[in-house]
Design an enzyme around this catalytic site. Structure first.
Site, PDB file in Angstrom:
ATOM      1  N   CYS A  13       0.818  -1.439   0.268  1.00 55.58           N
ATOM      2  CA  CYS A  13      -0.138   0.377  -0.105  1.00 55.58           C
ATOM      3  C   CYS A  13       1.166   1.103   0.314  1.00 55.58           C
ATOM      4  O   CYS A  13       1.291   1.639   0.792  1.00 55.58           O
ATOM      5  CB  CYS A  13      -1.097   0.118   1.496  1.00 55.58           C
ATOM      6  SG  CYS A  13      -1.399   1.722   1.222  1.00 55.58           S
ATOM      7  N   CYS A  28       0.081   3.844   2.364  1.00 59.95           N
ATOM      8  CA  CYS A  28      -0.374   4.096   3.190  1.00 59.95           C
ATOM      9  C   CYS A  28       1.216   4.258   3.629  1.00 59.95           C
ATOM     10  O   CYS A  28       1.146   4.962   4.504  1.00 59.95           O
ATOM     11  CB  CYS A  28      -0.743   2.649   4.469  1.00 59.95           C
ATOM     12  SG  CYS A  28      -2.366   1.727   3.815  1.00 59.95           S
ATOM     13  N   ASP A  29       2.706   3.933   3.325  1.00 58.45           N
ATOM     14  CA  ASP A  29       3.395   3.746   3.659  1.00 58.45           C
ATOM     15  C   ASP A  29       4.298   4.179   2.550  1.00 58.45           C
ATOM     16  O   ASP A  29       5.405   4.225   3.429  1.00 58.45           O
ATOM     17  CB  ASP A  29       4.024   1.743   4.018  1.00 58.45           C
ATOM     18  CG  ASP A  29       2.777   1.132   5.032  1.00 58.45           C
ATOM     19  OD1 ASP A  29       2.668   1.846   5.215  1.00 58.45           O
ATOM     20  OD2 ASP A  29       3.034  -0.208   4.279  1.00 58.45           O
TER      21      ASP A  29
END
Ligand code: NDP
Length: 322
Positions: free
Chosen positions: A141, A144-145
């Site tokens: 992701c 997300c990261d």
């Protein structure tokens, strides 16, 4: 003594942000929800380290802690959270009908309404080195990261719209992004490919596959192989993003719920209604585009409200519009 089948008002299947948010709303509406957590209690977020983009956590929060807190919040209002898997469902097509559900411990439930929040599972390449370094620089992701790799060099694998979108997203944060495509062309839309090709710090390597993710504790590089020439090359990166697709967890509903060609549940208009009255779908199981914790939570809330209205209509013997 005969076995009595448990009859419940609201069954929630799945324990990610969609399931817990549905549970909070359903419990507060006195629907006495029962949740079955599934194989991965807490869902995909339990495999993430830091969650920095969920509103309300100014310092960020780690994924597993956030999921425990969501569970506690759902339980505070009376949700009963049970470990276990739903193994099969027999959905009733009539308005006000009762749905039969089998659980992996051999028990059977009868549910007046069901909220499906079984999520989707990111696909991985399946390399041992990739699995070992999940959470150590390997992520599925970028949104997300990606931030954790600010100013660093990273690679991303995939050739679809997700890979195209996430590679350009990463290029805004990272100093260099290498996009690895196994064929000689991308599957992504022409518009997305145009964006990829016009991003200066984004290099596309075609006919390229990963042989090994290098690094002991954290990602230090990749061993690449050109699948046309067999030529190998090592590149230095600190992050590897996998964007080769997701698989919605919808096996048990096949043949009963309307799905698109890739197995995502189809919901009606802006609602969470499926083609079966009293069955609602929320989170990644019905969303292949946004796939964020906050959007999943939003649709979990919608599913509980839709279920509450449906049960009220059944009780007052009103027909609700399909
Ligand atoms: P897709 O299934 O469309 O694409 C997956 C990509 O990963 C393909 O290019 C495939 O390669 C590649 N791939 C699969 N397995 C491997 C492997 N083992 N090694 C290397 N590469 C591999 O998934 P997406 O997540 O990209 O998209 C899913 C759906 O969501 C699509 O319908 C897409 O259009 C949609 N979407 C739309 C967005 C938007 O409109 N903004 C954003 C994101 C997704 P190959 O081509 O060789 O098979």
């Amino acid at each position: 003594m005969t076995d009595t089948v448990e009859r419940i008002k609201c069954l929630i299947i799945g324990s990610g942000p969609a399931g817990y948010t549905a549970a909070i709303y359903a419990a507060r509406a006195d629907m006495k929800p029962i949740m079955y957590t599934g194989m991965e209690p807490g869902g995909q977020l339990t495999t993430t380290t830091e969650v920095d983009n969920f509103p309300g956590y100014p310092e960020g929060i780690d994924g597993p802690t956030m999921m425990i807190q969501l569970q506690q919040q759902a339980e505070r209002f009376g949700t009963e959270v049970r470990m276990g898997m739903v193994t099969s469902v027999e959905l009733n097509k009539t308005h006000g009908g009762i749905h039969k559900v089998e659980i992996d411990n051999g028990s059977t439930l009868e549910a007046e309404s069901i909220i499906i929040a079984t999520g989707a599972t990111a696909k991985y390449l399946g390399l041992p080195s990739e699995q070992r370094l999940r959470g150590g620089g390997v992520s599925a992701c970028a949104v997300c990261d990606g931030f954790f790799f600010k100013g660093q060099e990273v690679a991303i694998v995939g050739g679809g719209d997700t890979a195209a979108e996430e590679s350009t997203y990463l290029a805004n944060i990272c100093s260099k992004v290498t996009l690895l495509v196994r064929k000689g062309e991308m599957r992504a839309s022409k518009a997305m490919q145009h964006r990829v090709n016009n991003t200066p710090n984004l290099e596309v390597k075609y006919f390229t596959e990963i042989e090994e993710v290098l690094g002991d504790q954290v990602v230090e590089g990749l061993r690449l192989v050109n699948n046309q020439t067999g030529e190998k090359e090592d590149i230095k990166v600190t992050g590897l993003f996998i964007a080769i697709g997701h698989k919605p967890n919808t096996e048990i509903f096949k043949g009963q719920l309307e799905m698109d060609e890739t197995g995502y549940i189809i919901t009606k208009g802006k609602s969470t209604k499926t083609n079966i009255p009293g069955v609602f779908a929320s989170g990644d199981v019905q969303d292949k585009e946004y796939r964020q914790a906050i959007t999943a939570a939003g649709t979990g809330c919608m599913a509980a409200l839709d279920a509450e209205r449906y049960l009220a209509a059944v009780e007052s013997k009103e027909e609700v519009e399909a």
